[in-house]
Design a protein around this motif. Structure first.
Motif, short mmCIF file in Angstrom:
data_model
loop_
_atom_site.label_atom_id
_atom_site.label_comp_id
_atom_site.label_asym_id
_atom_site.label_seq_id
_atom_site.Cartn_x
_atom_site.Cartn_y
_atom_site.Cartn_z
N ASP A 366 0.84 -1.19 0.00
CA ASP A 366 0.00 0.00 0.00
C ASP A 366 0.88 1.24 0.00
O ASP A 366 2.11 1.17 0.11
CB ASP A 366 -1.05 -0.02 1.12
CG ASP A 366 -0.46 0.09 2.49
OD1 ASP A 366 0.69 0.53 2.58
OD2 ASP A 366 -1.14 -0.26 3.47
N ASP A 367 0.24 2.38 -0.18
CA ASP A 367 1.00 3.61 -0.42
C ASP A 367 1.98 3.93 0.69
O ASP A 367 3.08 4.39 0.46
CB ASP A 367 0.04 4.78 -0.62
CG ASP A 367 -0.80 4.60 -1.87
OD1 ASP A 367 -0.39 3.78 -2.71
OD2 ASP A 367 -1.84 5.25 -1.98
N SER A 368 1.55 3.64 1.95
CA SER A 368 2.44 4.01 3.05
C SER A 368 3.68 3.11 3.07
O SER A 368 4.77 3.57 3.39
CB SER A 368 1.69 3.95 4.38
OG SER A 368 1.18 2.67 4.57
N ALA A 369 3.49 1.84 2.72
CA ALA A 369 4.65 0.93 2.68
C ALA A 369 5.63 1.38 1.60
O ALA A 369 6.85 1.34 1.78
CB ALA A 369 4.18 -0.50 2.40
N LYS A 370 5.09 1.82 0.44
CA LYS A 370 5.95 2.30 -0.64
C LYS A 370 6.71 3.54 -0.20
O LYS A 370 7.89 3.69 -0.47
CB LYS A 370 5.09 2.66 -1.85
CG LYS A 370 4.89 1.53 -2.79
CD LYS A 370 4.24 2.06 -4.05
CE LYS A 370 3.49 0.95 -4.73
NZ LYS A 370 2.59 1.44 -5.76
N LYS A 371 5.98 4.44 0.48
CA LYS A 371 6.61 5.68 0.92
C LYS A 371 7.76 5.38 1.87
O LYS A 371 8.83 5.96 1.77
CB LYS A 371 5.59 6.55 1.65
CG LYS A 371 4.88 7.53 0.76
CD LYS A 371 4.12 8.49 1.65
CE LYS A 371 3.02 9.18 0.91
NZ LYS A 371 2.03 9.77 1.79
N ARG A 372 7.51 4.45 2.80
CA ARG A 372 8.55 4.08 3.77
C ARG A 372 9.77 3.54 3.04
O ARG A 372 10.89 3.85 3.38
CB ARG A 372 8.02 3.01 4.72
CG ARG A 372 7.57 3.54 6.06
CD ARG A 372 7.53 2.42 7.11
NE ARG A 372 6.84 1.23 6.68
CZ ARG A 372 5.51 1.10 6.64
NH1 ARG A 372 4.74 2.10 7.02
NH2 ARG A 372 4.95 -0.01 6.25
N TYR A 373 9.54 2.72 2.02
CA TYR A 373 10.63 2.11 1.28
C TYR A 373 11.45 3.17 0.56
O TYR A 373 12.67 3.16 0.56
CB TYR A 373 10.06 1.11 0.28
CG TYR A 373 11.08 0.31 -0.47
CD1 TYR A 373 11.75 -0.73 0.15
CD2 TYR A 373 11.38 0.59 -1.79
CE1 TYR A 373 12.69 -1.47 -0.53
CE2 TYR A 373 12.32 -0.15 -2.48
CZ TYR A 373 12.97 -1.18 -1.84
OH TYR A 373 13.91 -1.92 -2.52
#
Lengths: 522, 365
Positions: A366-373
Motif C-alpha cells: 500500500d501507499d504508506s509501505a511504498k513511501k517508507r521504502y
C-alpha cells in the motif's frame, strides 16, 4: 662512517611522499630504534631487516642503530616499503656499499626473512614520488612501477643479488620495454556484450545516453528484469581510457592494493560493484594510516554500480553526494587531510517497492509501505540521477528472439563519437556543462523551453533537475545526429538547437520514483 | 446530550457486555432500566462522568437502538449495532446512498475512477458511503469533497455545503471518533464530520484494531443501497464488505479491470459470478432506479481530444500500466516520438506516470 641517508617513499591516500631514511650507527648499548612516527608495519621492519641481512651473509652492526624517517611534513609513515632502504643504509654505514649509491638509487620494497625483495602496495604512486633517482623495486611489481612514466626502474631478486648489482658484480633483471607493455594491453577485449540483452529498448538507450554523456543512471524494476545485466555491460560501451586516465586510474588501484591486470596498467574503464553491506569508510576511503582509497576512488574514470540501492546504509549513500558534484573526495582526519579522485559514472538499480513488483495493479504494497521504502533514498541523491528508467521484465517473444540485439562495439562507436563531439565543442562531457555553458552549447527552441516551463511550474523539476534535463537533452541530440550523419564523415562542431523531442525524451527517461498518489485532476 | 444517550454510551464501553446482548436489552427498554438490570456489572458514576467528558471533548453525538433517531436501516439488521457514535447529521442517511469501496493499494487509474464516480454521483444527489481507508475509500470521498466545493462555489458561496443539492459523504470508521486512522486522512475525516456523517460503533478512545474493520464493513454494507467495488484483490476488506452486502440482499456492482492486474482480481471475480459491471455513474444511477440520461447532458470532459496518432498510443496503453519499454515494443515507434506523445498526453491529463509506469486515466477517448 656513522651516518647515511637513503631515499624511499611512503603512501598517503593515492599520493606517494618521498622519505629520507636516515641511519645513524653509534656507540652505546646494542639496539635498534626507528623514530619519525612509524606505524606498526614500519616498526616491524627492525626484525625483518636484521633477519634478511643475516640470511644473506651480510654483516649486522652490533652497536646502537637509530633510524629516522624524515619528510617535509610531520605525519605518520606507514607500510613495509622502507625495509630495503634501511638495509642498504646499514650496508653503507658499514662501508660495504659506497655512499654514492644513496645519491643514485631509491629503494621501494619489503624484505622477506630470507632476504627476498617483496612487492608492496601502491608501487605506482610510490615510484611516482621519486623524481631524481633510479628506483629499485621487487621483481613482481616491475610492470606496475614502469607505469609511473619512468624508465629508471630496476629490479632485483634478493638482497644479496641487489648488493651485487649495485657494486656491478651482477646484472639487473632484464625487463620488457614500455612499448611491449602497451601492445599487450590494448589487445584485452571486453568479456560481456550488449547483444546478449534482449528487448529493454528504453533501458538500452538510457544506458547508451548515460555512457555518451556520463550521466548518472538509476534503474527501477522488479527482480529478474535485467537491471544488473544491463549495468554490467556499460564498461563495454565506454571508450578505452586515455593514457592520462589510465595512469591516474592505475595509481588509485595500486594504492588500494587492488589486483591490476597482467599488463600492469588499467586501460579499460574500471567497473566497481560494491555489495550493499559496504561501510562508509570502504565507500569513500580512509580508515588506515595510509588512507586507503574507497570504492568511489577506485571507480574513477569508470563505473560505480550500486545494486539494490535501497539496502545501502543511508549514511553511505549520502556520502556520495559531494563527490558526485565535485569529482573528488576530500577526507580530513586529525593528522592529515587528503584529496582523492572520484569522478565516476554512477549506475544504480533498485526495486520499486518492498514486494519488488512495482507495477500498479500487480504490486501489493500500500501507499504508506511504498513511501517508507522510498524514504531510504534521500531526495538530494535521487535528484542527482540524470536518468531514471523503469525496467520491466522482457516479453517472452523478445527473450526467445533469434536476432541478436545491437552489439557493444556498434554502440561504443556512437558513444565515442558523441564524447569526442562534446570535447571538441565545450571541452568537457555533456554532464559537466555548467549553467552558462548550457545556454551557449545547448540552446533551446521555443517549444522545448515551453515544455520545460510546464514541468517546472507543476513542481516536477527542481532547479538542479532543470539543468540536468538540459544536459541529457544535449546528449540525446548528439546521439541522434551521430546516428543520422554517418560517423565516418568525421566530427563536426555541432551546436544545433535542442528541440522539444529531445527534452521530452529526457523527461520520459527521468521518471518520478515516488508513486503518483493523486487520482485525477478534477 | 440527554442522560439516556450518555448511559447508552457508558454501557457500550462495558467490556463484558457484547453488542448482541446490549442491543437486545436496549431494544426493549431504556438505558436507565438496563443499568438497573445489570446491577453490579453496570458502569459506576465515575465511569459515566469520564464518558461524558470524552463525548463533550470529541463533540460526539450518541444514538442507541431504542432511540427515536436511531437509523431505521440498522434497527432490523441481522447484526445490528447497539450504540452509535457520530459527528454530523443522521439525516444525511435520508439521501440515496451508494457504497464505494476498494483496495488500499490501488492503481492511479483506480483512484481516478473512484473520485470521478463519487463526483458524478454526488452531483446527482447521491450520498457516498465509504470507510475512509487509504486508497480507493479516501479518493471516493475526495470526489464528494470536490463536488460539494464546486457546487457551493457555483452559488457564490451563498449556500453552505450542507444545503447543497449534492450527495453528502457518509463514512463508517472502525476506531473511536477521537482516534484518527490513518493519520493522512485527517483533513478528509474533518470534512466528512462537518458536511456529512462520520459514524462508528466503537466508544471514544478505541484503537483501530484489526478485528474491528470487518465489523465496520457490515455497517458500511447495511447503509448502502448499492455497493460498488472499484478495485479489489481476490481477498481483502472489500470482499468482506461484498459478503456482508450479499447477506443483506444489497446489490453489488464492480468495475472491470485487466485480467492480468492483481488489483482487479476481486472485481473481475465478482463480475464472473454475475454481478453488474460499472463503467460510469449512469450504470449506478440505473441500478438505483434513477435513470438520469434524459435530464442531464453527458458529463463534460475538459481534456482536449488527442490527435489520431495519440489516440492510437492511448489504445495501446488501455487496460493496465505499462513501462516505456513495453510501450515502445507495442507501438514499434522510436523513443523520441513516443516520449513526445507521452509528454503531450500527460500535459492534457490523459495519461499519468505512476512511479515509472504509465497509466491511462478515465475511459480514454
Amino acid at each position: 662512517m656513522a651516518f647515511s641517508s637513503v631515499r624511499s617513499s611512503t603512501l598517503l591516500g593515492v599520493q606517494g611522499k618521498a622519505v629520507d631514511v636516515e641511519i645513524h650507527v653509534g656507540m652505546g648499548l646494542p639496539g635498534f630504534t626507528i623514530v619519525g612516527q612509524p606505524d606498526e608495519a614500519c616498526r616491524e621492519s627492525r626484525d625483518r631487516v636484521r633477519a634478511a641481512l643475516l640470511s644473506c651473509d651480510l654483516p649486522w652492526p652490533n652497536r646502537r642503530i637509530t633510524v629516522n624517517l624524515a619528510t617535509s611534513v610531520h605525519e605518520r609513515k606507514g607500510g613495509a616499503g622502507l625495509d630495503v632502504a634501511i638495509a642498504i643504509g646499514l650496508l653503507i654505514v658499514q662501508d660495504i656499499l659506497p655512499n654514492e649509491i644513496a645519491e643514485r638509487y631509491a629503494f621501494i620494497a619489503e624484505l622477506g626473512l630470507d632476504g627476498t625483495l617483496r612487492p608492496v602496495a601502491g608501487v605506482v604512486p610510490l615510484v611516482a614520488a621519486i623524481d631524481d633517482r633510479i628506483v629499485v623495486v621487487a621483481n613482481e611489481c616491475e610492470r606496475e612501477a614502469r607505469i609511473a612514466a619512468r624508465d629508471e626502474v630496476v629490479c632485483a631478486q634478493t638482497l644479496a643479488h641487489l648488493v651485487k648489482c649495485l657494486t656491478g658484480e651482477a646484472a639487473w633483471i632484464p625487463a620488457p620495454t614500455s612499448t611491449q607493455v602497451r601492445t599487450i594491453i590494448n589487445a584485452a577485449p571486453p568479456i560481456i556484450d550488449m547483444k546478449d540483452v534482449r528487448g529493454q529498448s528504453a533501458a538500452r538507450q538510457a544506458l547508451e545516453i548515460a555512457a555518451a554523456g556520463a550521466h548518472h543512471l538509476l534503474f527501477v524494476g522488479p527482480p529478474g528484469a535485467g537491471k544488473s545485466m544491463l549495468a554490467q555491460r556499460v564498461s563495454g560501451i565506454l571508450p578505452v581510457l586515455t593514457d592520462e586516465e589510465a595512469v591516474a586510474t592505475t595509481i588509485v588501484h595500486s594504492a588500494a592494493q587492488v589486483s591490476l591486470p597482467q599488463t600492469g596498467i588499467i586501460t579499460l574503464p574500471p567497473f566497481r560493484a560494491p555489495h550493499h553491506s559496504t561501510s562508509l569508510v570502504a565507500m569513500v576511503g580512509g580508515g588506515t594510516s595510509t588512507m586507503r582509497p574507497g570504492e568511489i576512488s577506485l571507480a574513477t574514470n569508470g563505473v560505480l554500480f550500486l545494486d539494490e540501492l535501497g539496502e545501502f546504509a543511508p549514511t553511505v549513500l549520502d556520502a556520495l553526494r559531494q563527490p558526485l558534484e565535485d569529482g573528488v573526495v576530500r577526507l580530513a582526519r586529525a593528522k592529515s587531510s587528503i584529496t582523492m579522485p572520484a569522478r565516476f559514472l554512477l549506475i544504480a538499480a533498485t526495486n520499486p517497492c518492498p514486494c519488488g513488483e512495482g507495477m500498479p495493479g500487480v504490486c501489493v504494497c500500500d501507499d504508506s509501505a511504498k513511501k517508507r521504502y522510498l524514504r531510504r533514498f534521500s531526495g538530494p541523491l535521487l535528484d542527482r540521477f540524470d536518468l531514471r528508467v523503469a525496467v520491466s521484465r522482457p516479453h517472452v517473444d523478445e527473450l526467445l528472439a533469434d536476432t541478436p540485439a545491437e552489439s557493444s562495439a556498434a554502440i561504443a562507436k556512437r558513444v565515442l563519437h558523441v564524447r569526442e563531439m562534446a570535447m571538441l565543442r565545450s571541452g568537457c562531457l555533456n554532464s559537466s556543462l555548467s549553467a552558462d555553458m548550457l545556454d551557449e552549447f545547448a540552446p533551446l527552441t521555443t517549444s522545448a523551453a515551453a515544455l520545460l516551463r510546464y514541468h517546472l511550474e507543476r513542481g516536477r523539476l527542481s532547479g538542479r533537475g532543470y539543468h540536468r534535463i538540459r544536459r541529457v537533452a544535449r546528449t540525446i541530440a548528439d546521439l541522434q545526429s551521430a546516428n543520422n550523419r554517418s560517423i565516418e564523415n568525421g566530427i563536426e562542431n555541432s551546436t544545433d538547437q535542442i528541440d522539444e523531442a529531445h527534452v521530452a525524451t529526457a523527461l520520459a527517461l527521468r521518471v518520478g520514483v515516488h508513486p503518483q498518489l493523486s487520482g485525477d485532476r478534477l | 446530550m440527554n442522560d439516556e444517550c450518555l448511559l447508552a454510551a457508558a454501557l457500550s464501553a462495558v467490556p463484558r457486555l457484547g453488542t448482541r446482548r446490549l442491543s437486545a436489552m436496549l431494544a426493549v427498554q431504556s438505558p436507565s432500566k438496563a443499568m438497573e438490570m445489570l446491577g453490579r456489572e453496570a458502569p459506576g458514576a465515575q465511569e459515566i462522568a469520564a464518558m461524558k467528558q470524552k463525548l463533550e471533548d470529541g463533540e460526539m453525538s450518541v444514538s442507541y437502538i431504542g432511540a427515536h433517531d436511531f437509523p431505521a436501516l440498522l434497527v432490523d439488521d441481522v447484526a445490528r449495532p447497539s450504540v452509535l457514535f457520530y459527528r454530523g447529521d443522521l439525516n444525511v442517511l435520508q439521501q440515496r446512498r451508494v457504497g464505494i469501496v476498494g483496495t488500499r493499494s490501488a492503481t492511479a487509474a483506480g483512484r481516478y475512477m473512484a473520485s470521478h464516480l463519487a463526483y458524478d454521483l454526488s452531483e446527482q444527489g447521491v450520498a457516498i458511503v465509504s470507510g475512509l481507508a487509504r486508497g480507493i475509500d479516501a479518493w471516493a470521498h475526495k470526489g464528494v469533497l470536490l463536488a460539494l466545493d464546486r457546487d457551493t462555489k457555483s452559488h457564490d458561496g451563498k449556500i453552505s455545503a450542507r444545503d447543497s443539492h449534492c450527495g453528502q459523504a457518509i463514512a463508517i470508521v472502525a476506531s473511536g471518533l477521537d482516534v484518527t486512522y490513518p493519520k493522512e486522512n485527517a483533513e478528509l475525516w474533518k470534512f466528512v464530520a462537518e458536511n456529512g456523517l462520520l459514524l462508528t460503533e466503537s466508544p471514544p478512545g478505541t484503537m483501530p484494531e484489526a478485528f474491528r474493520f470487518p465489523l465496520r464493513n457490515r455497517i458500511l454494507a447495511a447503509l448502502s443501497e448499492v455497493l460498488v467495488v472499484i478495485e479489489s484483490h481476490a481477498k481483502g476488506g472489500s470482499m468482506i464488505t461484498v459478503e456482508e452486502a450479499q447477506r443483506r440482499d444489497i446489490s453489488v456492482m464492480a468495475v472491470p479491470g485487466s485480467p492480468r492486474a492483481l488489483s482487479s482480481a476481486g472485481t473481475n471475480l465478482l463480475l464472473q459470478q454475475g454481478c453488474a459491471p460499472v463503467v460510469d455513474a449512469t450504470d449506478v444511477m440505473v441500478a438505483l432506479g434513477l435513470d438520469n440520461r434524459r435530464n442531464h447532458p453527458q458529463v463534460f470532459d475538459s481534456r482536449r481530444t488527442p490527435s489520431a496518432q495519440d489516440q492510437e498510443l492511448i489504445s495501446q496503453m488501455r487496460g493496465e500500466a505499462v513501462t516505456l519499454d513495453q510501450l515502445l515494443m507495442r507501438t514499434s515507434t522510436d523513443l523520441v516520438q513516443t516520449a513526445l506523445a507521452l509528454g503531450r498526453l500527460e500535459s492534457e491529463g490523459w495519461v499519468v506516470n505512476n512511479a515509472g509506469w504509465w497509466e491511462v486515466l478515465g475511459r480514454g477517448c
